[in-house]
Design an enzyme around this catalytic site. Structure first.
Site, PDB file in Angstrom:
ATOM      1  N   GLY A  85      17.737 -31.374  28.801  1.00 40.71           N
ATOM      2  CA  GLY A  85      18.980 -30.616  28.859  1.00 40.71           C
ATOM      3  C   GLY A  85      18.842 -29.180  28.373  1.00 40.71           C
ATOM      4  N   VAL A  86      19.842 -28.711  27.623  1.00 37.91           N
ATOM      5  CA  VAL A  86      19.863 -27.352  27.083  1.00 37.91           C
ATOM      6  C   VAL A  86      18.615 -27.111  26.227  1.00 37.91           C
ATOM      7  CG1 VAL A  86      21.066 -25.821  25.453  1.00 37.91           C
ATOM      8  CG2 VAL A  86      22.370 -27.099  27.154  1.00 37.91           C
ATOM      9  N   ASP A  87      18.260 -28.082  25.413  1.00 35.34           N
ATOM     10  CA  ASP A  87      17.117 -27.959  24.503  1.00 35.34           C
ATOM     11  C   ASP A  87      15.839 -27.641  25.278  1.00 35.34           C
ATOM     12  OD1 ASP A  87      15.752 -28.033  22.052  1.00 35.34           O
ATOM     13  OD2 ASP A  87      15.617 -30.212  22.030  1.00 35.34           O
ATOM     14  N   ASP A 112      24.064 -20.549  33.237  1.00 35.14           N
ATOM     15  CA  ASP A 112      22.868 -20.979  32.530  1.00 35.14           C
ATOM     16  C   ASP A 112      22.797 -20.248  31.190  1.00 35.14           C
ATOM     17  OD1 ASP A 112      20.264 -21.314  31.593  1.00 35.14           O
ATOM     18  OD2 ASP A 112      19.323 -20.956  33.547  1.00 35.14           O
ATOM     19  N   ILE A 113      22.865 -20.981  30.091  1.00 32.13           N
ATOM     20  CA  ILE A 113      22.873 -20.357  28.769  1.00 32.13           C
ATOM     21  C   ILE A 113      21.588 -19.571  28.501  1.00 32.13           C
ATOM     22  CG2 ILE A 113      21.938 -22.321  27.466  1.00 32.13           C
ATOM     23  CD1 ILE A 113      24.158 -21.597  25.313  1.00 32.13           C
ATOM     24  N   ASN A 131      17.571 -31.643  19.495  1.00 30.00           N
ATOM     25  CA  ASN A 131      17.446 -32.969  18.900  1.00 30.00           C
ATOM     26  C   ASN A 131      16.869 -32.776  17.502  1.00 30.00           C
ATOM     27  OD1 ASN A 131      14.498 -33.238  18.963  1.00 30.00           O
ATOM     28  ND2 ASN A 131      14.742 -33.437  21.175  1.00 30.00           N
ATOM     29  N   GLY A 144      26.375 -33.480  26.919  1.00 26.79           N
ATOM     30  CA  GLY A 144      25.410 -33.815  27.969  1.00 26.79           C
ATOM     31  C   GLY A 144      24.862 -35.208  27.763  1.00 26.79           C
ATOM     32  N   ILE A 145      23.564 -35.281  27.495  1.00 25.64           N
ATOM     33  CA  ILE A 145      22.911 -36.587  27.364  1.00 25.64           C
ATOM     34  C   ILE A 145      23.394 -37.369  26.146  1.00 25.64           C
ATOM     35  CG2 ILE A 145      20.857 -35.961  28.691  1.00 25.64           C
ATOM     36  CD1 ILE A 145      19.359 -35.591  26.064  1.00 25.64           C
TER      37      ILE A 145
END
Length: 169
Positions: A32-34, A10-11, A24, A124-125
Site C-alpha cells: 500500500g502507501v508504505d 498519489d501521495i 507497519n 487500506g489493508i
C-alpha cells in the site's frame, strides 16, 4: 488556524514539508502507501528506518505513535511514519487511530513542518471502514492544536475522496 485540503491522487507525488506514511510497525516497508513511499523515496528512507530499529524502536514502532525520517527522493523534507490500528469489530480502536493523526502533527510541529500530506491511515489493508476513518481523521485534525498551516488529505480514489469531502463539509 490549520487549513484542510483534499486531493485525489498519489501521495508520493505530493510536494509538502512532510508526507505521512501509513507504516507497519517494522518500519521496513510493506504494501500500500508504505510500499509506495519506500519505492519512490528510495533507499535513504529505509536506511533511516533501520537506524531507528537499531536504536529506539528495536521491537518496532507502537500502534498510534509517529516518528520522522528523511524523505529521500520524495518532494518533501521528511516522512512521518505512523502505525495505524487494524480494524476489528470486537474492539474499539478509534482512539489509536486518532492518536496517529495527533502524534504525526506533534512530530510535524517538532520538525517545523508547515504543510503535511496524510493518507487515509488504516483505511487500506488494515480494513478500517472509509467513512469512519474519514470522520476520525478530520475530527482529530480539527481538534489538535498545531503550528501546521495546511493538512492535505491525499486520497487514492474517488470513494475515499468523497468520504473525506463529506466530513470536511
Amino acid at each position: 488556524m490549520t487549513t484542510i485540503t483534499l486531493v485525489q491522487g498519489d501521495i508520493t507525488r505530493q510536494s509538502a514539508d512532510a508526507i505521512v506514511n501509513a507504516a507497519n510497525s517494522s518500519l521496513l516497508g510493506g504494501g500500500g502507501v508504505d510500499g509506495a513511499i519506500h519505492r519512490r523515496g528510495g533507499p535513504a528512507i529505509l536506511e533511516d528506518c533501520r537506524r531507528l530499529r537499531a536504536s529506539h524502536y528495536g521491537k518496532g514502532l507502537p500502534t498510534g505513535r509517529a516518528v520522522a525520517t528523511t524523505a529521500g527522493n520524495l518532494d518533501a523534507r521528511w516522512v512521518i511514519h505512523t502505525v495505524g490500528p487494524r480494524f476489528t469489530r470486537e474492539e474499539d480502536r478509534s482512539e489509536l487511530l486518532a492518536s496517529c493523526y495527533r502524534e504525526s502533527l506533534r512530530v510535524a510541529d517538532e520538525l517545523g513542518a508547515r504543510t503535511v500530506a496524510f493518507p487515509a491511515v488504516s483505511a487500506g489493508i488494515y480494513g478500517w471502514p472509509m467513512d469512519d476513518a474519514a470522520r476520525i481523521a478530520v475530527e482529530t485534525v480539527r481538534a489538535t492544536e498545531t503550528s501546521v498551516e495546511e493538512v492535505r488529505f491525499v486520497l487514492f480514489d474517488e470513494p475515499a475522496y468523497e468520504a473525506f469531502a463529506r466530513q470536511v463539509g
